[in-house]
Design an enzyme around this catalytic site. Sequence first.
Site, mmCIF file in Angstrom:
data_model
loop_
_atom_site.group_PDB
_atom_site.id
_atom_site.type_symbol
_atom_site.label_atom_id
_atom_site.label_comp_id
_atom_site.label_asym_id
_atom_site.label_seq_id
_atom_site.Cartn_x
_atom_site.Cartn_y
_atom_site.Cartn_z
ATOM 1 C CE1 TYR A 141 -40.694 -157.016 18.048
ATOM 2 C CE2 TYR A 141 -38.865 -155.646 17.355
ATOM 3 C CZ TYR A 141 -39.469 -156.878 17.433
ATOM 4 O OH TYR A 141 -38.848 -157.963 16.877
ATOM 5 C CE LYS A 191 -52.202 -168.297 20.840
ATOM 6 N NZ LYS A 191 -52.180 -169.673 20.309
ATOM 7 C CG ASP A 247 -38.631 -160.296 14.576
ATOM 8 O OD1 ASP A 247 -37.857 -160.104 13.625
ATOM 9 O OD2 ASP A 247 -38.256 -160.670 15.705
HETATM 10 C C1 IPM Z 1 -35.550 -157.483 12.154
HETATM 11 C C2 IPM Z 1 -34.626 -157.643 13.322
HETATM 12 C C3 IPM Z 1 -34.901 -156.553 14.334
HETATM 13 C C4 IPM Z 1 -36.322 -156.694 14.794
HETATM 14 C C5 IPM Z 1 -33.932 -156.523 15.538
HETATM 15 C C6 IPM Z 1 -32.490 -156.459 15.107
HETATM 16 C C7 IPM Z 1 -34.245 -155.402 16.483
HETATM 17 O O1 IPM Z 1 -34.746 -158.901 13.876
HETATM 18 O O2 IPM Z 1 -35.524 -156.425 11.505
HETATM 19 O O3 IPM Z 1 -36.312 -158.406 11.854
HETATM 20 O O4 IPM Z 1 -36.620 -157.476 15.710
HETATM 21 O O5 IPM Z 1 -37.178 -155.995 14.261
HETATM 22 MN MN MN Z 2 -36.043 -160.244 12.757
#
Ligand code: IPM
Ligand code: MN
Length: 371
Positions: A141, A191, A247
Amino acid sequence: MSAKIAVFPGDGIGPEVTAEAIACLQTLDQQAGLGLEFEEAIIGGHAIDEYGEALPAKAVDLARGADGALLGAVGGPKWDDPNAKVRPEQALLGLRKELELFANLRPVKPVDALVSASTLKEEVVKGVDILVIRELTGGIYFGEPSERRNGAKGREAVDTLFYTEGEIERVVEVAFDLAKGRNNKVTSVDKANVLSSSRLWREVAAEVAGKHPEVKFENLLVDAMAMHLISRPREFDVIVTENMFGDILTDEAAMLPGSMGLLPSASLGTRRGTREVGGQSRPVIFGLYEPIHGSAPDIAGKGVANPLAMILSSAMMLRTSLGADEAAARLEGAVEKALADGLRTGDLARSGEKALSTSQMGNAVRERIVG
Ligand code: IPM
Ligand code: MN
């Protein structure tokens, strides 16, 4: 002693569910004198419309000065242009990063009244009690480079999955700490058969595990975990994993209780303190609390969203950031009671069952908060 709460309703169903959570908190405040003070700031798509950026500096300042923060959801089709320089999600990612909220706690505990709402068999889901801890400020991210460019073979794009040992160590430590107050087991997910970052993750996780011999520890590959999570979910206690795996796995885990509309989350960082509650000094940690569901543009503005994930997120805030354990338990109890009484929003109602609106469900929870 007052408690400052930063409120970021955001976009889509965010404002609708946030309003219900605040109303519940106000009811508790009247009963228990929590001294809650709410202050709101615009973030996400609405902030792009108003200020040209998703996360205005004053929103970050508001959170920095608060004891806890509530966030509804951000994003929507209006701001979805893939070529746009500003995106609503930058607000969420920016808050997490700026406030160093590295540990995202996502509890998954189906309530008995809803076991039949799950798409999975009752005998698989009943009794599940999992806490997923998702690393929230590192990994793919945030790694650099992250860009789209033109290369020798045409359009290309890159994202980078990067972790330092310190980033891994601190989140795995949180997992072991919390496992001790639960069922004493940590499953680390990676992984490691393919990714270098995962091999480092596994190495560091083992080192941390070595410091906590009283806690059971295992490693699982993420693809296998995706399977075990729905074949034998009862065998897990605390699951700790990197940002993107967390996520994905938590959306999957949301299907154990039956709806995304039920799962709260707490994002915790390093700002700690103590608060006086009922004559006792209690340890607290600043956190950002949000439902794991998104802005649900398809149902936004219709008043039908399930507010329970947001209400349960605010219960987590009461406990973790305000030390108000009793108020948190009362709020969670009220949610359970509403569900046990058969009340359902559209996401949970089966055919023939009456579906309550967002505010009807919020009211039903409030009526069940007993002092
Ligand atoms: C979450 C959401 C977010 C993420 C998005 C909206 C950026 O999916 O909080 O799980 O990927 O972290
Ligand atoms: Mn999410």
